[in-house]
Design a protein around this motif. Sequence first.
Motif, PDB file in Angstrom:
ATOM      1  N   ARG A  96      34.818  46.515  48.264  1.00  0.00           N
ATOM      2  CA  ARG A  96      35.593  44.981  48.327  1.00  0.00           C
ATOM      3  C   ARG A  96      37.044  45.621  49.826  1.00  0.00           C
ATOM      4  O   ARG A  96      37.522  44.841  49.152  1.00  0.00           O
ATOM      5  CB  ARG A  96      36.314  46.043  47.360  1.00  0.00           C
TER       6      ARG A  96
ATOM      7  N   ALA B 189      42.547  46.084  41.543  1.00  0.00           N
ATOM      8  CA  ALA B 189      41.246  44.935  42.522  1.00  0.00           C
ATOM      9  C   ALA B 189      41.415  43.738  41.759  1.00  0.00           C
ATOM     10  O   ALA B 189      41.345  43.859  40.350  1.00  0.00           O
ATOM     11  CB  ALA B 189      40.539  45.463  42.925  1.00  0.00           C
TER      12      ALA B 189
ATOM     13  N   GLN C 131      35.597  40.703  38.346  1.00  0.00           N
ATOM     14  CA  GLN C 131      35.317  39.394  39.375  1.00  0.00           C
ATOM     15  C   GLN C 131      34.306  39.386  37.994  1.00  0.00           C
ATOM     16  O   GLN C 131      34.060  40.076  37.302  1.00  0.00           O
ATOM     17  CB  GLN C 131      34.326  40.196  39.481  1.00  0.00           C
TER      18      GLN C 131
END
Length: 221
Positions: free
Chosen positions: A166, A217, A220
Amino acid sequence: MTYPLPAPARTTTTSTSTARRLGGRRALRCGLAAGPLFLGAGIVQGLTRDGFDFTRNALSQLALGGAGWVQTLNFLVVGALLGVGAVGLRRARVGGRGGPVLIGVFGLSFWAAAAFPADAGAGFPVGAPDATAMSGAGAVHMAGGMIGYLALCAAFLVLARPLAERGHRAWAVASWVVPVVVLAGFLASAASVLAFTCGAALGLLWLSAVMARLAAAPVQH
């Protein structure tokens, strides 16, 4: 005659996957609370319980004595939060199968600590002798804690890869270094209980930091 075409199955699958990962992020936030809660509750108790000395006594010994139920409850709640965090890793698809399992083992070690309390000693609880023979419960407590922290150190090594992927390379490097420091603290425990406490605290706080980083994060698809 024209018939309406069904929506592509891929859309439903993608939506389900995204929902699972969002749920994983929420579970990760529960997991990241485990370390600060355990240490905060331990510090408050250590400062307010008669006879407790951070340089001589381990936080686990706070489960002894009349007010020991507070630390026992602390063990149980933190173990549950770590279990939720492990589920979060699984749903967020971070760390493969190994990462969530290892964090789950770490969480179970807190439940074992609640079920099998540490032995009295080093003057705590008040009136306890400096040294006592290790009991069966005390031996299980120590073994469970060691297994749990070895699992945590292994989890850091597993999680280093997804952190690097990442773009968090500094975090990945730290996830390789922290286990070394944690284990060094454990090895030094024979000479200093405080070294053991600091090593354990570092492991808990770094786990919280990693879970916070992963929870922040982007999802995705």
